[in-house]
Design a protein around this motif. Structure first.
Motif, PDB file in Angstrom:
ATOM      1  N   GLY A 280      -8.091 -45.324 -16.962  1.00 52.27           N
ATOM      2  CA  GLY A 280      -7.181 -44.055 -16.841  1.00 52.27           C
ATOM      3  C   GLY A 280      -6.743 -43.968 -18.619  1.00 52.27           C
ATOM      4  O   GLY A 280      -7.302 -44.548 -19.365  1.00 52.27           O
ATOM      5  N   PHE A 281      -5.908 -42.835 -18.569  1.00 48.89           N
ATOM      6  CA  PHE A 281      -5.497 -42.685 -20.033  1.00 48.89           C
ATOM      7  C   PHE A 281      -3.844 -42.007 -19.448  1.00 48.89           C
ATOM      8  O   PHE A 281      -3.365 -41.590 -18.459  1.00 48.89           O
ATOM      9  CB  PHE A 281      -6.106 -41.546 -20.718  1.00 48.89           C
ATOM     10  CG  PHE A 281      -6.215 -40.253 -19.903  1.00 48.89           C
ATOM     11  CD1 PHE A 281      -5.230 -39.113 -19.954  1.00 48.89           C
ATOM     12  CD2 PHE A 281      -7.389 -39.946 -19.095  1.00 48.89           C
ATOM     13  CE1 PHE A 281      -5.239 -37.783 -19.347  1.00 48.89           C
ATOM     14  CE2 PHE A 281      -7.243 -38.751 -18.213  1.00 48.89           C
ATOM     15  CZ  PHE A 281      -6.567 -37.763 -18.461  1.00 48.89           C
ATOM     16  N   ALA A 282      -3.094 -42.128 -20.592  1.00 46.72           N
ATOM     17  CA  ALA A 282      -1.853 -41.778 -20.548  1.00 46.72           C
ATOM     18  C   ALA A 282      -1.521 -40.321 -20.838  1.00 46.72           C
ATOM     19  O   ALA A 282      -2.227 -39.813 -21.281  1.00 46.72           O
ATOM     20  CB  ALA A 282      -0.966 -42.622 -21.416  1.00 46.72           C
ATOM     21  N   LYS A 283      -0.206 -39.815 -19.960  1.00 47.34           N
ATOM     22  CA  LYS A 283      -0.008 -38.412 -20.168  1.00 47.34           C
ATOM     23  C   LYS A 283       1.231 -38.370 -21.002  1.00 47.34           C
ATOM     24  O   LYS A 283       1.938 -39.247 -21.680  1.00 47.34           O
ATOM     25  CB  LYS A 283       0.418 -37.918 -18.889  1.00 47.34           C
ATOM     26  CG  LYS A 283      -0.755 -37.735 -17.923  1.00 47.34           C
ATOM     27  CD  LYS A 283      -0.534 -37.232 -16.609  1.00 47.34           C
ATOM     28  CE  LYS A 283      -1.765 -37.050 -15.627  1.00 47.34           C
ATOM     29  NZ  LYS A 283      -1.226 -36.680 -14.265  1.00 47.34           N
ATOM     30  N   ILE A 284       1.663 -37.103 -21.513  1.00 46.40           N
ATOM     31  CA  ILE A 284       2.942 -36.915 -22.314  1.00 46.40           C
ATOM     32  C   ILE A 284       4.045 -36.012 -21.465  1.00 46.40           C
ATOM     33  O   ILE A 284       3.421 -35.249 -20.695  1.00 46.40           O
ATOM     34  CB  ILE A 284       2.573 -36.198 -23.740  1.00 46.40           C
ATOM     35  CG1 ILE A 284       2.096 -34.922 -23.473  1.00 46.40           C
ATOM     36  CG2 ILE A 284       1.653 -37.349 -24.491  1.00 46.40           C
ATOM     37  CD1 ILE A 284       2.018 -34.210 -24.828  1.00 46.40           C
ATOM     38  N   LEU A 285       5.115 -35.898 -21.986  1.00 42.56           N
ATOM     39  CA  LEU A 285       6.233 -34.976 -21.570  1.00 42.56           C
ATOM     40  C   LEU A 285       6.063 -33.711 -21.786  1.00 42.56           C
ATOM     41  O   LEU A 285       5.349 -33.518 -22.979  1.00 42.56           O
ATOM     42  CB  LEU A 285       7.474 -35.419 -21.861  1.00 42.56           C
ATOM     43  CG  LEU A 285       8.211 -36.732 -21.535  1.00 42.56           C
ATOM     44  CD1 LEU A 285       9.327 -37.148 -22.294  1.00 42.56           C
ATOM     45  CD2 LEU A 285       8.521 -36.606 -19.746  1.00 42.56           C
ATOM     46  N   PRO A 286       6.179 -32.502 -21.079  1.00 38.58           N
ATOM     47  CA  PRO A 286       6.189 -31.246 -21.381  1.00 38.58           C
ATOM     48  C   PRO A 286       7.311 -30.838 -22.434  1.00 38.58           C
ATOM     49  O   PRO A 286       8.100 -31.635 -22.637  1.00 38.58           O
ATOM     50  CB  PRO A 286       6.469 -30.575 -20.100  1.00 38.58           C
ATOM     51  CG  PRO A 286       7.142 -31.340 -19.286  1.00 38.58           C
ATOM     52  CD  PRO A 286       6.876 -32.750 -19.677  1.00 38.58           C
ATOM     53  N   GLN A 287       6.994 -29.759 -23.250  1.00 36.57           N
ATOM     54  CA  GLN A 287       7.975 -29.318 -24.078  1.00 36.57           C
ATOM     55  C   GLN A 287       9.315 -29.200 -23.500  1.00 36.57           C
ATOM     56  O   GLN A 287      10.193 -29.485 -24.312  1.00 36.57           O
ATOM     57  CB  GLN A 287       7.479 -28.154 -24.983  1.00 36.57           C
ATOM     58  CG  GLN A 287       6.024 -28.226 -25.608  1.00 36.57           C
ATOM     59  CD  GLN A 287       6.113 -29.345 -26.419  1.00 36.57           C
ATOM     60  OE1 GLN A 287       6.910 -29.328 -27.622  1.00 36.57           O
ATOM     61  NE2 GLN A 287       5.118 -30.129 -26.632  1.00 36.57           N
ATOM     62  N   ASN A 288       9.597 -28.733 -22.626  1.00 44.23           N
ATOM     63  CA  ASN A 288      10.782 -28.536 -21.812  1.00 44.23           C
ATOM     64  C   ASN A 288      11.356 -29.778 -21.224  1.00 44.23           C
ATOM     65  O   ASN A 288      12.402 -29.506 -20.141  1.00 44.23           O
ATOM     66  CB  ASN A 288      10.649 -27.314 -21.040  1.00 44.23           C
ATOM     67  CG  ASN A 288       9.814 -27.632 -19.617  1.00 44.23           C
ATOM     68  OD1 ASN A 288       9.229 -28.668 -19.618  1.00 44.23           O
ATOM     69  ND2 ASN A 288      10.143 -26.778 -18.586  1.00 44.23           N
ATOM     70  N   TRP A 289      11.214 -30.728 -21.609  1.00 45.27           N
ATOM     71  CA  TRP A 289      11.438 -32.094 -20.974  1.00 45.27           C
ATOM     72  C   TRP A 289      12.929 -32.293 -20.931  1.00 45.27           C
ATOM     73  O   TRP A 289      13.457 -32.794 -20.119  1.00 45.27           O
ATOM     74  CB  TRP A 289      10.946 -33.310 -21.515  1.00 45.27           C
ATOM     75  CG  TRP A 289      11.449 -33.390 -23.029  1.00 45.27           C
ATOM     76  CD1 TRP A 289      10.990 -32.937 -24.252  1.00 45.27           C
ATOM     77  CD2 TRP A 289      12.536 -34.266 -23.352  1.00 45.27           C
ATOM     78  NE1 TRP A 289      11.620 -33.170 -25.193  1.00 45.27           N
ATOM     79  CE2 TRP A 289      12.780 -33.941 -24.742  1.00 45.27           C
ATOM     80  CE3 TRP A 289      13.477 -34.966 -22.685  1.00 45.27           C
ATOM     81  CZ2 TRP A 289      13.782 -34.736 -25.606  1.00 45.27           C
ATOM     82  CZ3 TRP A 289      14.668 -35.387 -23.555  1.00 45.27           C
ATOM     83  CH2 TRP A 289      14.760 -35.338 -24.891  1.00 45.27           C
ATOM     84  N   LYS A 380       2.710 -33.282 -30.468  1.00 45.91           N
ATOM     85  CA  LYS A 380       1.572 -32.754 -29.602  1.00 45.91           C
ATOM     86  C   LYS A 380       0.736 -31.802 -30.300  1.00 45.91           C
ATOM     87  O   LYS A 380      -0.571 -32.370 -30.281  1.00 45.91           O
ATOM     88  CB  LYS A 380       2.093 -32.006 -28.263  1.00 45.91           C
ATOM     89  CG  LYS A 380       1.103 -31.261 -27.557  1.00 45.91           C
ATOM     90  CD  LYS A 380       1.892 -30.486 -26.454  1.00 45.91           C
ATOM     91  CE  LYS A 380       0.884 -29.784 -25.747  1.00 45.91           C
ATOM     92  NZ  LYS A 380       1.313 -29.000 -24.543  1.00 45.91           N
ATOM     93  N   ASP A 381       1.141 -30.851 -30.897  1.00 44.02           N
ATOM     94  CA  ASP A 381      -0.059 -30.119 -31.538  1.00 44.02           C
ATOM     95  C   ASP A 381      -0.609 -30.518 -32.615  1.00 44.02           C
ATOM     96  O   ASP A 381      -2.014 -30.663 -32.701  1.00 44.02           O
ATOM     97  CB  ASP A 381       0.943 -28.585 -32.190  1.00 44.02           C
ATOM     98  CG  ASP A 381       1.283 -27.715 -31.192  1.00 44.02           C
ATOM     99  OD1 ASP A 381       1.020 -27.879 -30.073  1.00 44.02           O
ATOM    100  OD2 ASP A 381       2.448 -26.763 -31.466  1.00 44.02           O
ATOM    101  N   ALA A 382      -0.140 -31.240 -33.344  1.00 39.89           N
ATOM    102  CA  ALA A 382      -0.880 -32.319 -34.366  1.00 39.89           C
ATOM    103  C   ALA A 382      -1.988 -33.157 -33.938  1.00 39.89           C
ATOM    104  O   ALA A 382      -3.030 -33.272 -34.343  1.00 39.89           O
ATOM    105  CB  ALA A 382      -0.012 -32.895 -35.296  1.00 39.89           C
TER     106      ALA A 382
END
Length: 408
Positions: A280-289, A380-382
């Protein structure tokens, strides 16, 4: 990596929600680390108690209380490295606890300087004032509100470690033989029911060090400082839940374009091919966390699954998340039993929130002690741009928080 000061709380109340780090850094040393002290209001006695709710936090409110100010000490690392420190108080009326949590306890009201001394003689100090109050209203953390993301994150750790022996429940593997590529996952590990396959246990450049974590089926997240990541052409290894070993070659690396020591401490690697199903792979939080975690602070911390170079499932407490992520030593005994300091060689290992039984990566280690590093969310964007430059057709995946209460 630098190590935090250690010491156990007396039955601590809440941290002062208005307080941030309070310190006076002297001119004597402190080049490599800084001693911080976080005020904690401890309720000694109270006449009346009740439960109140504040955003996602449930608090025990006590009237007619007698309180005293304690402080949790924290050694903040300023550059990567290992700096063992000893902390003492210059006023015998304000003493450091003889336990694990680095608590400076007020015996009586008064002021002192806490001084941290490293093995090389470097110094850092913080001035603190202990106050005692009578007949006040005090609040003490009780729990997070049902349906909140904080409740989910806390229970995801606390329920899993409940009643377990950390000696047997910390190791992710019962067998790790990098030479023969033999790995047996530990069914008694407190995190064994989670998909831990994104975490690489070995690479041909650093062995068990220079850690990497999958953030897509083809991209791996590393730290950059001191070039502490595998080289191009290196083999990196992942292990499926059933022990099947998957080796891939790192075809190229991309370092964050704005990197200067030690931020943003990010390098992305691309593999020669996607990992197969079962890895698998890890996810990240959304911008409005922050709408879902309105109380995150030194007062209300969140337990995280964090890794070290020995592939142990450890626990540290996240208290700050912005451009960087910072952690503190747990102040609950059950969590503390699964805590170990992040030390030299642990750099690049990941820290995760556990949300809906999924790994959500917060950072990889730059700094030691309780841990700290660059926020993957903030970058995230970078990171997506770096992934696109490397190729492979993937970008970061956000965790869905729609099932939790939005407090905005």
């Amino acid at each position: 990596m630098m190590n935090d000061a250690v010491g156990i709380p007396l039955n601590c109340g809440t941290l002062n929600s208005e307080a941030t780090y309070i310190f006076k850094k002297p001119s004597i040393g402190g080049d490599f680390f800084r001693l911080n002290a976080i005020p904690i209001t401890r309720t000694i006695s109270a006449a009346i108690s009740g439960i109140i709710t504040q955003d996602d936090v449930e608090l025990v409110q006590a009237s007619g209380a007698t309180t005293i100010t304690d402080y949790q000490t924290s050694v903040e690392q300023l550059i990567p490295g290992t700096y063992e420190t000893t902390i003492y108080s210059q006023n015998s009326g304000i003493v450091l606890g003889s336990d694990q949590f680095g608590i400076a306890s007020g015996v009586s009201a008064g002021s002192t300087s806490l001084v941290a001394i490293s093995a090389d003689g470097s110094l850092s100090a913080v001035d603190i004032t202990v106050n005692s109050s009578v007949g006040v209203v005090s609040t003490t953390f009780d729990d997070y509100v049902a349906g909140s993301l904080a409740k989910e994150v806390s229970d995801a750790v606390d329920d899993r470690i409940n009643g377990l022996n950390p000696t047997t429940a910390k190791p992710i593997f019962t067998t790790q033989n990098h030479t023969t590529s033999t790995y047996v996952r530990n069914s008694g590990c407190w995190a064994s029911d989670l998909d831990l396959t994104p975490i690489s246990p070995w690479n041909s450049t650093g062995g068990s060090q220079r850690a990497g974590t999958l953030i897509s089926p083809r991209h791996v997240l590393f730290c950059e400082h001191y070039d502490f990541h595998p080289t191009v052409g290196a083999t990196i290894r992942f292990v499926a839940s059933d022990g099947t070993v998957v080796n891939r070659t790192i075809n190229a690396l991309e370092t964050h374009p704005d990197y200067t020591p030690y931020y943003p401490d990010i390098t992305i690697g691309i593999l020669d091919s996607d990992v197969p199903a079962g890895i698998g792979f890890a996810k990240i939080l959304p911008q409005n966390w922050a709408n879902y975690l309105p109380s995150l602070s030194t007062s209300y911390r969140l337990p995280c699954l964090v890794l070290d170079q020995e592939e142990k499932a450890l626990i540290s407490e996240l208290y700050y998340l912005d451009s960087s992520a910072y952690f503190l030593t747990p102040t609950q005994s059950a969590r503390f039993a699964f805590y170990e300091k992040i030390i030299g060689g642990d750099s690049g290992n990941p820290a995760f929130l556990i949300i809906d039984d999924e790994l959500v990566i917060i950072t990889v280690w730059t700094f030691g002690g309780a841990g700290g590093g660059t926020s993957t969310l903030y970058q995230k964007d970078a990171i997506n741009t770096m992934m696109a430059t490397l190729g492979g057709g993937y970008s970061l995946t956000e965790i869905d928080l729609s099932g939790f209460t939005d407090f905005s």
